[in-house]
Design a protein around this motif. Structure first.
Motif, PDB file in Angstrom:
ATOM      1  N   SER A  49       0.847  -1.189   0.000  1.00  0.00           N
ATOM      2  CA  SER A  49       0.000   0.000   0.000  1.00  0.00           C
ATOM      3  C   SER A  49       0.886   1.244   0.000  1.00  0.00           C
ATOM      4  O   SER A  49       2.085   1.161   0.279  1.00  0.00           O
ATOM      5  N   SER A  51       1.367   3.574   2.085  1.00  0.00           N
ATOM      6  CA  SER A  51       2.073   3.803   3.355  1.00  0.00           C
ATOM      7  C   SER A  51       3.134   2.747   3.626  1.00  0.00           C
ATOM      8  O   SER A  51       3.999   2.925   4.481  1.00  0.00           O
ATOM      9  N   TRP A  92      -3.158  -0.431  -5.476  1.00  0.00           N
ATOM     10  CA  TRP A  92      -3.809   0.145  -4.299  1.00  0.00           C
ATOM     11  C   TRP A  92      -4.401   1.506  -4.632  1.00  0.00           C
ATOM     12  O   TRP A  92      -3.766   2.315  -5.320  1.00  0.00           O
ATOM     13  N   GLY A  94      -5.281   4.244  -2.199  1.00  0.00           N
ATOM     14  CA  GLY A  94      -5.215   4.562  -0.786  1.00  0.00           C
ATOM     15  C   GLY A  94      -4.864   3.325   0.020  1.00  0.00           C
ATOM     16  O   GLY A  94      -4.186   2.404  -0.462  1.00  0.00           O
ATOM     17  N   GLU A  95      -5.358   3.279   1.255  1.00  0.00           N
ATOM     18  CA  GLU A  95      -5.064   2.159   2.155  1.00  0.00           C
ATOM     19  C   GLU A  95      -6.235   1.194   2.283  1.00  0.00           C
ATOM     20  O   GLU A  95      -6.096   0.146   2.915  1.00  0.00           O
ATOM     21  N   GLN A 154      -5.446  10.821  -6.419  1.00  0.00           N
ATOM     22  CA  GLN A 154      -6.220  11.267  -5.261  1.00  0.00           C
ATOM     23  C   GLN A 154      -6.514  12.752  -5.421  1.00  0.00           C
ATOM     24  O   GLN A 154      -5.626  13.541  -5.762  1.00  0.00           O
ATOM     25  N   PHE A 159     -10.417   8.914  -4.295  1.00  0.00           N
ATOM     26  CA  PHE A 159      -9.522   8.248  -5.229  1.00  0.00           C
ATOM     27  C   PHE A 159     -10.260   7.974  -6.539  1.00  0.00           C
ATOM     28  O   PHE A 159     -11.413   7.550  -6.545  1.00  0.00           O
TER      29      PHE A 159
END
Length: 265
Positions: A49, A51, A92, A94-95, A154, A159
């Motif tokens: 992801s 992050s 992905w 985002g998360e 984003q 998204f």
């Protein structure tokens, strides 16, 4: 990527895919025996992801081919079977959303330039318990799945995915839609509410069109290639021609094979 992160990923794969041989870190020394490679994890592909705290994996888990998503503590957040699907990529948004690109060989009706083609589908997998859904699946004006993937952006906390789609034409005089070209239209799809809007039109000549998007999701550059004469043109966001040329390998005989408005992969 740090060694600690790499080891963490290896541990996550081992946790998800059973009691199997851990990922191998390349150290100097004699190579393992050939039989050892058959005991490696049945992992086909994986994606971190944004992050770096979540990991999506496609592979064999407990002898079942699955999509598995792990959190930073190596805890499974999702595990769903994918069967024999031809998975082409993991992405992905985002998360909290994983996108899976898959394809399927499909027989075409009479009137196309080939009997079979490979149709692509992008499946959106929410991690909050919502149902899986496919891009363009409920859009009556678009057919043939996804015809090109141009990334995820984003904007204002949402998204958006960017995809090509074969689009029917028609109006009140022709209530049944029809295809006039095998070229896709570029769409922006809201990955939260599934709504799509056109970003750029199709290429109306024989050949293909590709787009480069900016960080804002707007078209930054367009490449048009004409298969009947081998010429290509690049235009900027304003439509101004910035470069052009010709394919040195072009031949009329090759153009006859790739030309036409039907789907030909």
């Amino acid at each position: 990527m740090t060694m600690q992160r790499l080891l963490g990923i290896c541990a996550a794969v081992v946790l998800s895919f059973g009691n199997i041989v851990p990922c191998a870190i390349a150290y100097a020394g004699s190579p393992p025996p050939l039989a050892a490679y058959g005991q490696l994890p049945g992992v086909e592909m994986m994606a971190l992801s944004p992050s770096g705290e979540r990991l999506a994996i496609v592979g064999l888990a407990e002898n079942v081919r699955r999509l598995v998503v792990l959190d930073a503590n190596k805890k499974p957040l999702l595990a769903i079977p994918v069967g024999d699907a031809k998975v082409r990529g993991i992405y992905w948004a985002g998360e909290d959303r994983v996108l899976i690109m898959k394809s399927e060989t499909t027989k075409l009706d009479a009137g196309f330039s080939t009997d079979m083609t490979e149709l692509f589908t992008m499946v959106v997998v929410p991690l909050n318990g919502d149902k899986l859904w496919s891009v363009f699946a409920n859009d009556e004006k678009i057919t043939g799945g996804v015809r090109g993937f141009y990334g995820i952006r984003q904007r204002d906390g949402r998204f958006y995915g960017y995809f090509g789609g074969l689009t029917y034409k028609g109006d009140f005089r022709s209530p049944v839609g029809y295809l006039t070209s095998g070229g896709p239209v570029l769409y922006e799809v809201d990955l939260q509410n599934r709504q799509s809007r056109m970003v750029a039109p199709r290429f109306e000549n024989d050949g293909f069109r590709q787009w480069v998007l900016g960080k804002d999701g707007k078209v930054a550059a367009t490449l048009d290639y004409i298969s009947t004469n081998g010429t290509w043109t690049i235009r900027n966001a304003d439509g101004t021609k910035i470069q052009e040329g010709a394919n040195p390998a072009y031949s009329p005989r090759w153009a006859e094979r790739v030309g036409g408005s039907g789907i030909s992969l």
